[in-house]
Design a protein around this motif. Structure first.
Motif, PDB file in Angstrom:
ATOM      1  N   HIS A  24       1.711   1.972  -3.522  1.00 42.81           N
ATOM      2  CA  HIS A  24       0.578   2.486  -4.291  1.00 42.81           C
ATOM      3  C   HIS A  24      -0.123   3.659  -3.594  1.00 42.81           C
ATOM      4  N   LYS A  25       0.603   4.329  -2.731  1.00 45.27           N
ATOM      5  CA  LYS A  25       0.031   5.408  -1.941  1.00 45.27           C
ATOM      6  C   LYS A  25      -0.628   6.476  -2.795  1.00 45.27           C
ATOM      7  N   LYS A  26       0.001   6.839  -3.907  1.00 46.43           N
ATOM      8  CA  LYS A  26      -0.517   7.923  -4.738  1.00 46.43           C
ATOM      9  C   LYS A  26      -1.881   7.605  -5.335  1.00 46.43           C
ATOM     10  N   ALA A  27      -2.172   6.323  -5.497  1.00 46.71           N
ATOM     11  CA  ALA A  27      -3.462   5.933  -6.062  1.00 46.71           C
ATOM     12  C   ALA A  27      -4.617   6.259  -5.126  1.00 46.71           C
ATOM     13  N   PHE A  28      -4.304   6.437  -3.839  1.00 45.77           N
ATOM     14  CA  PHE A  28      -5.350   6.745  -2.851  1.00 45.77           C
ATOM     15  C   PHE A  28      -5.489   8.234  -2.608  1.00 45.77           C
ATOM     16  N   GLU A  29      -4.617   9.014  -3.195  1.00 43.32           N
ATOM     17  CA  GLU A  29      -4.613  10.463  -2.921  1.00 43.32           C
ATOM     18  C   GLU A  29      -5.342  11.247  -4.002  1.00 43.32           C
ATOM     19  N   PHE A  37       0.819  -1.207   0.000  1.00 42.82           N
ATOM     20  CA  PHE A  37       0.000   0.000   0.000  1.00 42.82           C
ATOM     21  C   PHE A  37       0.859   1.266   0.000  1.00 42.82           C
ATOM     22  N   LYS A  38       2.031   1.181   0.596  1.00 42.18           N
ATOM     23  CA  LYS A  38       2.945   2.315   0.555  1.00 42.18           C
ATOM     24  C   LYS A  38       3.394   2.579  -0.881  1.00 42.18           C
TER      25      LYS A  38
END
Length: 270
Positions: A265-270, A262-263
């Motif tokens: 792919h962090k940008k996908a959640f922002e 998840f770290k």
């Protein structure tokens, strides 16, 4: 009610056999440490093939609790291994030594839960299970015959069938676990999170915390679910380690994998 420790420690066999691949001796062949000490909730963490289920089954067989399984084979090495194990009992909430495990204690495996769900999905199997349960309770043949044609049984079967269509497998699993578990007992749970969503895994873990804290239950649980590991107020043994290390939930490989994923792919959640 305070915390109760029914099972204080468990020591696995130190004996060796000629063939290092013999079950269950092979599970412990490379372990430098073979002694576990328990808290109200203890987790056995490990990846696939780490021996989590084997450890629980050995404990269940040694403690002679419901749900235990006995492996058979040449010279019955499983029974031999179990005979070479030992355990110590704990104390009640007042510090008094215990001399036995509660009789209603149980070993509950993930496949037990899945089997129960399958029974609910199959009316004939459900009927047979319902009748068997009454036979197990001591009902006579005459009473069983009356039960088979009774309105009570038809009503109960319909309720269970309705429950299966109304609730998901995960919700059914939670209900079955609620039905199985009673206060003042020791429970060995093998991957109870199977078929549960992350939210329901967390809910189950919270219920287990509550049962240990308020209802006098003790749990030994095998799992690699990060949601169970992070929610349970537990001592965690890492069965992947040679020394059976006690670790924090944030240190185990499975949790670190989720964190790194998840770290990344962090940008996908922002």
């Amino acid at each position: 009610m305070g915390f109760i420790i029914y099972l204080s420690s468990f020591s696995f066999s130190e004996e060796t056999v000629r063939n290092p691949n013999i079950y269950p001796y092979h599970v412990f062949a490379d372990k430098a440490e073979k002694l576990l000490f328990f808290r109200p909730i203890t987790i056995l963490y490990g990846n696939n093939a780490s021996g989590k289920s084997t450890v629980l089954n050995i404990m269940a067989a040694k403690l002679q609790i419901e749900g235990r399984e006995c492996a058979t084979g040449y010279e019955n090495y499983f029974a031999k291994f179990v005979g070479e194990c030992s355990y110590t009992l704990g104390e009640d909430e007042k510090g008094r030594q215990l001399y036995s495990i509660p009789q209603i204690s149980r070993y509950i495996k993930s496949e037990d839960i899945l089997y129960e769900i399958k029974k609910i999905q199959q009316e004939q199997v459900l009927r047979e299970g319902y009748i068997y349960e009454h036979i197990r309770r001591g009902m006579s043949k005459e009473q069983i015959e009356q039960l088979k044609n009774s309105r009570e049984m038809r009503k109960r079967i319909e309720i269970l069938k309705f429950a299966q269509t109304k609730y998901s497998n995960g919700e059914t699993t939670l209900q079955l676990l609620d039905d199985y578990m009673e206060p003042d007992s020791l429970y060995l749970l093998d991957e109870p999170e199977v078929s549960l969503s992350p939210a329901n895994q967390t809910l189950l873990a919270e219920k287990i915390n509550e049962m240990a804290r308020l209802l006098g239950c003790q749990f030994v649980i095998s799992t690699h679910s990060p949601f169970m590991l992070g929610t349970l107020d537990a001592k965690i043994y890492n069965l992947d380690s040679r020394e059976l290390q006690v670790v924090k939930w944030t240190e185990v490989e499975n949790v670190r994998y989720f964190y790194d994923f998840f770290k990344k792919h962090k940008k996908a959640f922002e």
